[in-house]
Design a protein around this motif. Structure first.
Motif, PDB file in Angstrom:
ATOM      1  N   SER A   1      39.379  -6.968   8.056  1.00 30.82           N
ATOM      2  CA  SER A   1      39.124  -6.562   9.435  1.00 30.82           C
ATOM      3  C   SER A   1      39.422  -7.711  10.395  1.00 30.82           C
ATOM      4  CB  SER A   1      37.662  -6.137   9.554  1.00 30.82           C
ATOM      5  OG  SER A   1      37.409  -5.733  10.862  1.00 30.82           O
TER       6      SER A   1
ATOM      7  N   SER B   1      45.923  -3.333  13.579  1.00 35.59           N
ATOM      8  CA  SER B   1      46.112  -2.439  14.729  1.00 35.59           C
ATOM      9  C   SER B   1      47.094  -3.039  15.713  1.00 35.59           C
ATOM     10  CB  SER B   1      44.777  -2.199  15.430  1.00 35.59           C
ATOM     11  OG  SER B   1      43.859  -1.615  14.548  1.00 35.59           O
ATOM     12  N   THR B   2      46.992  -4.348  15.892  1.00 33.47           N
ATOM     13  CA  THR B   2      47.906  -5.033  16.797  1.00 33.47           C
ATOM     14  C   THR B   2      49.353  -4.850  16.324  1.00 33.47           C
ATOM     15  OG1 THR B   2      46.170  -6.645  17.171  1.00 33.47           O
ATOM     16  CG2 THR B   2      48.377  -7.252  17.891  1.00 33.47           C
TER      17      THR B   2
HETATM   18  N1  LIG Z   1      43.134  -6.074  23.653  1.00 26.54           N
HETATM   19  C1  LIG Z   1      42.776  -7.212  23.029  1.00 26.54           C
HETATM   20  N2  LIG Z   1      42.604  -8.351  23.734  1.00 26.54           N
HETATM   21  C2  LIG Z   1      42.262  -9.506  23.138  1.00 26.54           C
HETATM   22  N3  LIG Z   1      42.049  -9.629  21.810  1.00 26.54           N
HETATM   23  C3  LIG Z   1      42.202  -8.532  21.056  1.00 26.54           C
HETATM   24  C4  LIG Z   1      42.560  -7.266  21.628  1.00 26.54           C
HETATM   25  N4  LIG Z   1      42.630  -6.354  20.645  1.00 26.54           N
HETATM   26  C5  LIG Z   1      42.330  -7.025  19.498  1.00 26.54           C
HETATM   27  N5  LIG Z   1      42.075  -8.307  19.743  1.00 26.54           N
HETATM   28  C6  LIG Z   1      41.769  -9.342  18.746  1.00 26.54           C
HETATM   29  O1  LIG Z   1      42.864  -9.457  17.889  1.00 26.54           O
HETATM   30  C7  LIG Z   1      42.469  -9.590  16.538  1.00 26.54           C
HETATM   31  C8  LIG Z   1      43.110  -8.518  15.703  1.00 26.54           C
HETATM   32  O2  LIG Z   1      42.664  -7.235  16.131  1.00 26.54           O
HETATM   33  P1  LIG Z   1      43.136  -5.889  15.454  1.00 26.54           P
HETATM   34  O3  LIG Z   1      42.469  -4.772  16.152  1.00 26.54           O
HETATM   35  O4  LIG Z   1      44.596  -5.875  15.408  1.00 26.54           O
HETATM   36  O5  LIG Z   1      42.526  -6.078  14.003  1.00 26.54           O
HETATM   37  P2  LIG Z   1      42.538  -5.054  12.790  1.00 26.54           P
HETATM   38  O6  LIG Z   1      43.192  -5.749  11.664  1.00 26.54           O
HETATM   39  O7  LIG Z   1      43.089  -3.753  13.207  1.00 26.54           O
HETATM   40  O8  LIG Z   1      40.994  -4.919  12.479  1.00 26.54           O
HETATM   41  P3  LIG Z   1      40.208  -3.637  11.912  1.00 26.54           P
HETATM   42  O9  LIG Z   1      40.560  -3.542  10.474  1.00 26.54           O
HETATM   43  O10 LIG Z   1      38.793  -3.997  12.104  1.00 26.54           O
HETATM   44  O11 LIG Z   1      40.648  -2.471  12.691  1.00 26.54           O
HETATM   45  C9  LIG Z   1      40.960  -9.514  16.535  1.00 26.54           C
HETATM   46  O12 LIG Z   1      40.451 -10.811  16.411  1.00 26.54           O
HETATM   47  C10 LIG Z   1      40.594  -8.953  17.871  1.00 26.54           C
HETATM   48  O13 LIG Z   1      39.420  -9.537  18.324  1.00 26.54           O
END
Ligand SMILES: Nc1ncnc2c1ncn2[C@@H]1O[C@H](COP(=O)(O)OP(=O)(O)OP(=O)(O)O)[C@@H](O)[C@H]1O
Ligand SMILES: [Mg+2]
Lengths: 209, 307
Positions: free
Chosen positions: A36, A41-42
């Motif tokens: 996580s 998602s990014t």
């Molecule tokens: N809009 C945003 N602005 C600033 N930081 C962000 C934003 N969206 C996500 N982050 C940060 O970027 C990092 C990656 O986020 P992301 O949502 O891509 O993770 P993820 O791998 O999808 O996590 P999960 O499995 O929990 O969904 C995290 O540390 C999050 O805090």
């Protein structure tokens, strides 16, 4: 089909990843797992053309312009992102689709039974009561929306995280049928949802190669 | 317990101080005007003015300045304290809610409350709420005082004012449904804006700009329609009551002027009346506006839960 070459991305000052590369062939089904917060998602949002990379190249179906890329993909985001409109409008997003198609995606997304219980059916206004939907109902609307758009590339971000076991199985099966001739990138915490996928990649393996 | 009651109770020391300050400052103001009237009488009667009289006048003048500014300060501090209790109470309630029982904890809803009800109640507390205390005190004090000075002249002022007041009140009663209609339309509009921003990625990918704009436009149009209607009507009522409010003063000048010429009353008394009528008229004529504002305020409060 999808090509990311040494892509780096930061939100303001916080760098999420550096030198990430990913190639996905046409009709290939790729699963992506990772802890996580590692940026899954990014990554999907970058592929979908919602963000610009700070470095590197992204090419999706021959397009490099983010706005054009957005038109070529269909997504189920981690958050359902409903608007204060009817269920129908939330699914079609204002586009004209044949009635059979809308019926079919509702059926596939396991929405039909619930919609049948509403007095105004698919024309029920979600409006400022969208908070009264269950997480699963909202997510299934998002799935129907993604299936309604006729895109060759499907990006899925935990599409069944809010569904119970029975609905999860039915929706995954429907997605499998729907994406037989499509390119899929599916992010999930549950590798068992990626049965039959061509490749399952760990986030950390995409970086620095 | 109603939110307002909780707020008053939580800040009861400040509220008590504010009421006291309003009372004292209005009393001192009244004494000051009375002595000014006496001064005029002495000058008009070509009497000698004793040093002690001037000293007392000076003391009242200074007391007046001090108590008025003290009243202002305490009133606004109290309002700030109450607004703070309101915000903190709302935050506490929210925190409690997320712990379980209530699931309608949707960010759009919360943003909407923060931007509308909370902000408006906050502004009302800061700008209007404690002026009401002050105005009410001065209105009642002045009325009693003037009645003792000259009942006939007071009635010349009071009766037309009350007639106008009733008229304006009846008119403004018709505003109430418009107010809540506008409020609802505004909530819907804010919600639409918030969710459009929130769902922007989906709008972009599913090419839903047209639909989103359409939704947004619909809600905006609804709001603009009811807001214009509300503003138009309230502008009409306000200007109407503004014009009408001149009538009692005119009558006072006419009747009072004749009484002075007849030797019925002293010029100083008329001066006292002219000075103090502002407080009385201000109170009576602003009553509908206050009641209206207070209604909106309490309506806003009913949408806010605090802990
Ligand atoms: N809009 C945003 N602005 C600033 N930081 C962000 C934003 N969206 C996500 N982050 C940060 O970027 C990092 C990656 O986020 P992301 O949502 O891509 O993770 P993820 O791998 O999808 O996590 P999960 O499995 O929990 O969904 C995290 O540390 C999050 O805090
Ligand atoms: Mg994620």
């Amino acid at each position: 089909m999808i090509r990311l070459e040494k892509v780096s991305f930061s939100y303001d000052k916080q760098e999420i990843f550096r030198d990430l590369s990913l190639h996905v062939e046409k009709n290939e089904k790729v699963g992506i797992v990772g802890e996580s917060g590692c940026g899954k998602s990014t990554l999907l949002k970058l592929i979908a053309g919602l963000y610009l990379p700070s470095e590197g190249k992204i090419c999706v179906d021959g397009e490099t312009d983010p706005a054009r890329i957005s038109r070529k993909v269909s997504v189920v985001m981690q958050a359902p992102m409903l608007l204060p409109m009817t269920i129908m409008e939330n699914i079609t997003m204002g586009h004209e689709y044949p009635a059979e198609r809308i019926d079919r995606v509702c059926e596939e997304a396991q929405l039909s039974k619930w919609i049948g219980t509403l007095s105004e059916g698919i024309n029920t206004y979600l409006g400022d009561r969208s908070d009264e939907l269950s997480g699963g109902q909202a997510q299934r609307i998002a799935i129907a929306r993604a299936m309604c758009k006729d895109a060759q590339i499907i990006l899925l971000d935990e599409p069944t995280s809010a569904l119970d076991a029975e609905n999860t199985a039915a929706v995954l099966e429907a997605l499998r049928r729907y994406t037989v001739d499509k390119t899929v990138v599916h992010v999930t915490h549950r590798p068992e949802h990626l049965k039959g996928y061509d490749r399952i990649l760990k986030m950390e393996d995409l970086i620095g190669k | 317990m109603p939110v307002l009651k909780i707020l008053l109770k939580r800040n009861r020391i400040w509220v008590f101080a504010a009421i006291l300050a309003a009372l004292v400052s209005n009393l001192s103001q009244m004494f000051y005007f009375v002595f000014v009237g006496k001064l005029v009488d002495k000058i008009a009667g070509r009497q000698t003015i004793e040093y002690s009289f001037i000293a007392i006048l000076a003391v009242f003048m200074i007391a007046n300045v001090v108590t008025v500014s003290l009243n202002h300060y305490i009133g606004h501090m109290t309002a700030e304290k109450m607004a703070h209790s309101l915000r903190m109470g709302y935050a506490r309630k929210l925190l409690k809610k997320t712990n379980g029982e209530n699931r309608s904890c949707d960010a759009g809803q919360i943003m909407s409350v923060v931007q509308n009800e909370l902000a408006q109640a906050d502004a009302y507390l800061g700008n209007t709420f404690f002026d009401i205390f002050s105005m009410t005190f001065s209105g009642i004090l002045v009325l009693v005082f003037l009645l003792f000075q000259n009942a006939l002249l007071t009635m010349t002022l009071l009766i037309p004012a009350i007639l106008i007041l009733v008229y304006v009140l009846i008119l403004s009663k018709r505003m109430t449904p418009l107010v809540s209609e506008t409020q609802n339309a505004k909530n819907r509009m804010n919600h639409a804006v918030y969710s459009t921003v929130h769902a922007f990625p989906a709008i972009r990918i599913f090419d839903g700009e047209k639909l989103a704009m359409h939704t947004f436009q619909r809600e905006t149009t609804d709001w603009v329609r009811s807001a214009t209607k509300l503003e138009r009507r309230s502008a009409l009522y306000n200007s109407l009551s503004g014009v009408l409010s001149g009538i009692p003063l005119l009558l006072l000048l006419l009747a009072g002027g004749y009484m002075v010429l007849d030797g019925h009353i002293m010029l100083g008394t008329l001066i006292v009346f002219l000075n103090l009528q502002k407080s009385l008229m201000g109170f009576i004529m602003n009553l509908p506006a206050w009641i209206g504002g207070f209604k909106i305020f309490t309506a806003n409060l009913t949408r806010i839960e605090i802990e």
